[in-house]
Write a protein that holds these residues in place. Structure first.
Motif, PDB file in Angstrom:
ATOM      1  N   LEU A 310       0.799  -1.254   0.044  1.00 51.08           N
ATOM      2  CA  LEU A 310       0.207  -0.045   0.004  1.00 51.08           C
ATOM      3  C   LEU A 310       0.875   1.147   0.002  1.00 51.08           C
ATOM      4  O   LEU A 310       1.606   1.424   0.902  1.00 51.08           O
ATOM      5  CB  LEU A 310      -0.843   0.034   1.199  1.00 51.08           C
ATOM      6  CG  LEU A 310      -1.663   1.204   1.385  1.00 51.08           C
ATOM      7  CD1 LEU A 310      -2.802   1.455   0.130  1.00 51.08           C
ATOM      8  CD2 LEU A 310      -2.521   1.353   2.779  1.00 51.08           C
ATOM      9  N   LEU A 311       0.738   2.119  -0.856  1.00 52.16           N
ATOM     10  CA  LEU A 311       1.532   3.303  -1.286  1.00 52.16           C
ATOM     11  C   LEU A 311       0.538   4.428  -0.745  1.00 52.16           C
ATOM     12  O   LEU A 311      -0.454   4.382  -0.612  1.00 52.16           O
ATOM     13  CB  LEU A 311       2.014   3.296  -2.743  1.00 52.16           C
ATOM     14  CG  LEU A 311       2.666   2.483  -3.151  1.00 52.16           C
ATOM     15  CD1 LEU A 311       2.982   2.769  -4.604  1.00 52.16           C
ATOM     16  CD2 LEU A 311       3.957   2.278  -2.552  1.00 52.16           C
ATOM     17  N   ALA A 339      -7.562  -5.665   3.560  1.00 48.38           N
ATOM     18  CA  ALA A 339      -6.580  -6.231   4.257  1.00 48.38           C
ATOM     19  C   ALA A 339      -6.345  -5.707   5.639  1.00 48.38           C
ATOM     20  O   ALA A 339      -6.831  -4.685   6.092  1.00 48.38           O
ATOM     21  CB  ALA A 339      -5.261  -6.105   3.236  1.00 48.38           C
ATOM     22  N   ARG A 340      -5.385  -6.385   6.249  1.00 47.35           N
ATOM     23  CA  ARG A 340      -4.766  -5.508   7.374  1.00 47.35           C
ATOM     24  C   ARG A 340      -3.169  -5.654   7.705  1.00 47.35           C
ATOM     25  O   ARG A 340      -2.693  -6.843   6.992  1.00 47.35           O
ATOM     26  CB  ARG A 340      -5.411  -5.870   9.020  1.00 47.35           C
ATOM     27  CG  ARG A 340      -5.231  -7.351   9.086  1.00 47.35           C
ATOM     28  CD  ARG A 340      -6.156  -7.845  10.442  1.00 47.35           C
ATOM     29  NE  ARG A 340      -7.606  -7.315  10.382  1.00 47.35           N
ATOM     30  CZ  ARG A 340      -8.187  -7.590  11.184  1.00 47.35           C
ATOM     31  NH1 ARG A 340      -7.789  -8.368  12.521  1.00 47.35           N
ATOM     32  NH2 ARG A 340      -9.558  -7.230  11.262  1.00 47.35           N
ATOM     33  N   GLY A 341      -2.453  -4.771   8.229  1.00 51.38           N
ATOM     34  CA  GLY A 341      -1.187  -4.965   8.241  1.00 51.38           C
ATOM     35  C   GLY A 341      -0.349  -4.041   9.231  1.00 51.38           C
ATOM     36  O   GLY A 341      -1.038  -3.192   9.910  1.00 51.38           O
ATOM     37  N   LEU A 342       0.778  -4.206   9.322  1.00 53.77           N
ATOM     38  CA  LEU A 342       1.707  -3.135  10.012  1.00 53.77           C
ATOM     39  C   LEU A 342       2.018  -1.938   9.069  1.00 53.77           C
ATOM     40  O   LEU A 342       2.612  -1.935   8.205  1.00 53.77           O
ATOM     41  CB  LEU A 342       3.118  -3.986  10.461  1.00 53.77           C
ATOM     42  CG  LEU A 342       2.903  -5.240  11.140  1.00 53.77           C
ATOM     43  CD1 LEU A 342       4.371  -5.742  11.517  1.00 53.77           C
ATOM     44  CD2 LEU A 342       2.104  -5.006  12.518  1.00 53.77           C
ATOM     45  N   CYS A 343       1.411  -0.916   9.820  1.00 54.15           N
ATOM     46  CA  CYS A 343       1.695   0.481   9.280  1.00 54.15           C
ATOM     47  C   CYS A 343       3.168   0.958   9.506  1.00 54.15           C
ATOM     48  O   CYS A 343       3.645   1.121  10.668  1.00 54.15           O
ATOM     49  CB  CYS A 343       0.748   1.453   9.742  1.00 54.15           C
ATOM     50  SG  CYS A 343       0.773   2.972   8.755  1.00 54.15           S
ATOM     51  N   ASN A 344       3.942   1.205   8.483  1.00 54.82           N
ATOM     52  CA  ASN A 344       5.407   1.860   8.653  1.00 54.82           C
ATOM     53  C   ASN A 344       5.404   3.415   9.131  1.00 54.82           C
ATOM     54  O   ASN A 344       6.376   3.615   9.645  1.00 54.82           O
ATOM     55  CB  ASN A 344       5.930   1.794   7.230  1.00 54.82           C
ATOM     56  CG  ASN A 344       6.305   0.382   6.741  1.00 54.82           C
ATOM     57  OD1 ASN A 344       6.579  -0.482   7.713  1.00 54.82           O
ATOM     58  ND2 ASN A 344       6.201   0.078   5.435  1.00 54.82           N
ATOM     59  N   GLY A 355      -2.294  10.339  -0.476  1.00 50.67           N
ATOM     60  CA  GLY A 355      -2.680  10.980  -1.640  1.00 50.67           C
ATOM     61  C   GLY A 355      -1.650  11.339  -2.433  1.00 50.67           C
ATOM     62  O   GLY A 355      -1.681  12.065  -3.589  1.00 50.67           O
ATOM     63  N   LYS A 356      -0.298  11.334  -1.860  1.00 51.42           N
ATOM     64  CA  LYS A 356       0.967  11.939  -2.574  1.00 51.42           C
ATOM     65  C   LYS A 356       1.821  10.541  -2.889  1.00 51.42           C
ATOM     66  O   LYS A 356       1.649   9.657  -2.348  1.00 51.42           O
ATOM     67  CB  LYS A 356       1.718  12.590  -1.489  1.00 51.42           C
ATOM     68  CG  LYS A 356       1.082  13.572  -0.752  1.00 51.42           C
ATOM     69  CD  LYS A 356       0.660  14.757  -1.733  1.00 51.42           C
ATOM     70  CE  LYS A 356       0.231  16.263  -1.174  1.00 51.42           C
ATOM     71  NZ  LYS A 356      -1.151  16.014  -0.299  1.00 51.42           N
ATOM     72  N   ILE A 357       2.599  11.056  -4.058  1.00 50.88           N
ATOM     73  CA  ILE A 357       3.486  10.038  -4.662  1.00 50.88           C
ATOM     74  C   ILE A 357       4.461   9.647  -3.598  1.00 50.88           C
ATOM     75  O   ILE A 357       5.057  10.518  -2.814  1.00 50.88           O
ATOM     76  CB  ILE A 357       3.779  10.189  -5.955  1.00 50.88           C
ATOM     77  CG1 ILE A 357       4.696  11.585  -6.101  1.00 50.88           C
ATOM     78  CG2 ILE A 357       2.958  10.356  -7.124  1.00 50.88           C
ATOM     79  CD1 ILE A 357       5.512  11.929  -7.098  1.00 50.88           C
ATOM     80  N   SER A 358       5.309   8.516  -3.392  1.00 51.81           N
ATOM     81  CA  SER A 358       6.263   8.092  -2.568  1.00 51.81           C
ATOM     82  C   SER A 358       7.568   9.346  -2.690  1.00 51.81           C
ATOM     83  O   SER A 358       7.824   9.403  -1.713  1.00 51.81           O
ATOM     84  CB  SER A 358       6.755   6.838  -2.939  1.00 51.81           C
ATOM     85  OG  SER A 358       5.715   5.792  -2.855  1.00 51.81           O
ATOM     86  N   GLU A 359       7.754   9.757  -3.858  1.00 49.29           N
ATOM     87  CA  GLU A 359       8.881  10.612  -4.046  1.00 49.29           C
ATOM     88  C   GLU A 359       8.721  11.898  -3.290  1.00 49.29           C
ATOM     89  O   GLU A 359       9.762  12.684  -3.159  1.00 49.29           O
ATOM     90  CB  GLU A 359       9.285  10.881  -5.641  1.00 49.29           C
ATOM     91  CG  GLU A 359       9.591   9.797  -6.296  1.00 49.29           C
ATOM     92  CD  GLU A 359       8.630   8.760  -6.633  1.00 49.29           C
ATOM     93  OE1 GLU A 359       7.727   8.937  -6.452  1.00 49.29           O
ATOM     94  OE2 GLU A 359       9.293   7.682  -6.932  1.00 49.29           O
ATOM     95  N   TYR A 370      10.615   4.550   4.343  1.00 47.05           N
ATOM     96  CA  TYR A 370       9.902   3.394   3.744  1.00 47.05           C
ATOM     97  C   TYR A 370       9.258   4.027   2.344  1.00 47.05           C
ATOM     98  O   TYR A 370       8.487   5.063   2.720  1.00 47.05           O
ATOM     99  CB  TYR A 370       8.795   2.627   4.520  1.00 47.05           C
ATOM    100  CG  TYR A 370       9.630   2.118   5.780  1.00 47.05           C
ATOM    101  CD1 TYR A 370      10.032   0.828   5.899  1.00 47.05           C
ATOM    102  CD2 TYR A 370       9.134   2.767   7.170  1.00 47.05           C
ATOM    103  CE1 TYR A 370      10.586   0.227   7.135  1.00 47.05           C
ATOM    104  CE2 TYR A 370       9.892   2.117   8.132  1.00 47.05           C
ATOM    105  CZ  TYR A 370      10.491   0.935   8.178  1.00 47.05           C
ATOM    106  OH  TYR A 370      10.860   0.368   9.245  1.00 47.05           O
ATOM    107  N   ASP A 371       9.256   3.325   1.361  1.00 49.94           N
ATOM    108  CA  ASP A 371       8.546   3.590   0.384  1.00 49.94           C
ATOM    109  C   ASP A 371       6.825   3.518   0.351  1.00 49.94           C
ATOM    110  O   ASP A 371       6.230   4.199  -0.247  1.00 49.94           O
ATOM    111  CB  ASP A 371       8.940   3.112  -1.110  1.00 49.94           C
ATOM    112  CG  ASP A 371      10.252   3.650  -1.354  1.00 49.94           C
ATOM    113  OD1 ASP A 371      10.579   4.686  -0.867  1.00 49.94           O
ATOM    114  OD2 ASP A 371      11.250   3.028  -2.258  1.00 49.94           O
ATOM    115  N   SER A 372       6.672   2.185   0.867  1.00 51.92           N
ATOM    116  CA  SER A 372       5.289   2.018   1.235  1.00 51.92           C
ATOM    117  C   SER A 372       4.684   2.260   2.723  1.00 51.92           C
ATOM    118  O   SER A 372       5.496   2.381   3.613  1.00 51.92           O
ATOM    119  CB  SER A 372       5.063   0.447   1.138  1.00 51.92           C
ATOM    120  OG  SER A 372       5.800  -0.426   1.897  1.00 51.92           O
ATOM    121  N   VAL A 373       3.317   2.664   2.719  1.00 50.18           N
ATOM    122  CA  VAL A 373       2.913   2.916   4.174  1.00 50.18           C
ATOM    123  C   VAL A 373       2.762   1.285   4.764  1.00 50.18           C
ATOM    124  O   VAL A 373       2.995   1.374   5.813  1.00 50.18           O
ATOM    125  CB  VAL A 373       1.625   3.554   3.829  1.00 50.18           C
ATOM    126  CG1 VAL A 373       0.702   3.555   5.383  1.00 50.18           C
ATOM    127  CG2 VAL A 373       1.799   4.898   3.298  1.00 50.18           C
TER     128      VAL A 373
END
Length: 383
Positions: A310-311, A339-344, A355-359, A370-373
């Motif tokens: 998830l980005l 889904a569910r998971g660990l948030c970075n 809503g923003k791109i990873s860059e 981290y690039d992903s959330v």
């Protein structure tokens, strides 16, 4: 599927099990007056010992504390206020574990009482501690008798499992190559109402889909909390962990011995082809969900169909206040959990980068560890 194929799958599930978790409900353990049925406990203890003698780790998840307390105190109805309910459970729990100890000791084994609340499993370290304790009990030659700690669990504080069916599935999730046996007051899952003359027991379920879940017929009593819907939900959780599940008749004498032989008892549920392991299993079955991330349609599709991480760009809203490393539920725009998971990232930072791109993350936060959330390796899809 032929009867021989079904029998082969049943024998394979049993022979491949290194651990057996048996769950027994209140209606199985108590008589019509709500008193503890000691004869039934003795019968089940014989089966537990026979399983243990094969070298398999043997765990009993037992309801019955409230019912035993009601019988001991002469109560006709289950209390509705929390403090009385907890007190009745405390009285009954002592009677319940004593009954198991006497029945097991007569066959050369001992009962090891393990009382759990949801808090014991929601953190990763607690989850591992419970697993290690169960392993040590097995090494000592005892049988773990697990129950929700009703005398201290408080529903208003979200510390209860809700029913012992889910607790049993979570306990099975602690173990590897486990078989979960849920003993009920019905013979198994039926294709119609169990008491209808034309209803047939289903011997084998390959996949717990919507049609199967729709067959549940709940008949709740004043003593118990779980019905067939609860048992199917528990079976779905356990099969997602790679475990086979049998829902069978708890009031049948020698039922565990028959199951161990591979007799066509109850309904067998096969595990999913892709099962959860390790940390993902904990995330899926036991971890406390501390917040929610609402994602757009594109992100939901990428998670569901492509197994992507998830980005930030796919996140539309953040709900809850949580720290980095917390378990979060990921939901689509319609409120369905994807889904569910660990948030970075902590919730405050996710709010800023949604809503923003990873860059762009470094420019917004001043760092980008981290690039992903939520990374796909720390995520489980909801099935």
């Amino acid at each position: 599927m032929s009867e021989s194929d079904s029998s082969r799958l049943r024998h394979s599930a049993i022979e491949g099990a290194r651990c057996v978790v048996v769950k027994v409900g209140t209606r199985v353990l108590t008589d019509a007056q709500g008193k503890l049925d000691r004869g039934r406990i003795e019968s089940l203890a014989a089966g537990l010992c026979q399983i243990a003698e094969t070298g398999r780790q043997t765990v009993m998840v037992s309801s019955g504390a409230v019912g035993a307390g009601m019988g001991k105190l002469g109560l006709d109805q289950r209390p509705t206020d929390l403090s009385t309910l907890q007190a009745v459970a405390a009285v009954g729990q002592a009677d319940l574990i004593q009954a198991y100890e006497r029945a097991l000791a007569a066959r050369g084994r001992h009962a090891a009482q393990v009382l759990l609340t949801r808090n014991d499993l929601r953190r990763r370290d607690g989850y591992l501690h419970v697993r290690n304790a169960l392993a040590s009990i097995h090494e000592l030659g005892a049988v773990a008798i697990v129950n929700e700690n009703d005398s201290v669990a408080v529903a208003e504080l979200m510390t209860t499992f809700g029913d012992n069916d889910r607790l049993a599935a979570q306990v099975a999730g602690l173990l590897d190559q486990a078989l979960l046996v849920i003993l009920s007051d019905v013979d198994g899952l039926y294709d119609g109402p169990p008491d209808a003359p034309d209803s047939q027991r289903i011997d084998l379920v390959k996949s717990l889909d919507g049609d199967i879940l729709g067959l549940a017929q709940d008949h709740r009593s004043t003593l118990s909390k779980g019905g067939m819907s609860s048992k199917l939900s528990a079976a779905k959780l356990a099969t997602s962990h790679g475990h086979s599940v049998i829902i069978g008749p708890g009031r049948e004498d020698a039922v565990l011995e028959r199951i161990l032989r591979g007799d066509p008892v109850g309904t067998l549920f096969l595990p999913t082809e892709r099962s959860l392991r390790g940390r993902r299993r904990w995330i899926s079955g036991s971890a406390e969900v501390e917040g929610e991330l609402i994602v757009d349609a594109g992100a939901a599709k990428a998670l569901r169909e492509n197994g992507r991480s998830l980005l930030a760009i796919g996140i539309q809203a953040v709900q809850g206040n949580f720290a980095a490393g917390a378990v979060v539920a990921i939901k689509d725009q319609h409120g369905n959990e994807v889904a569910r998971g660990l948030c970075n990232y902590p919730s405050k930072e996710v709010e800023r980068i949604k809503g923003k791109i990873s860059e762009m993350i470094t420019g917004i936060l001043g760092h980008r560890p981290y690039d992903s959330v939520v990374h796909r390796d720390n995520m489980t899809l909801r099935i």
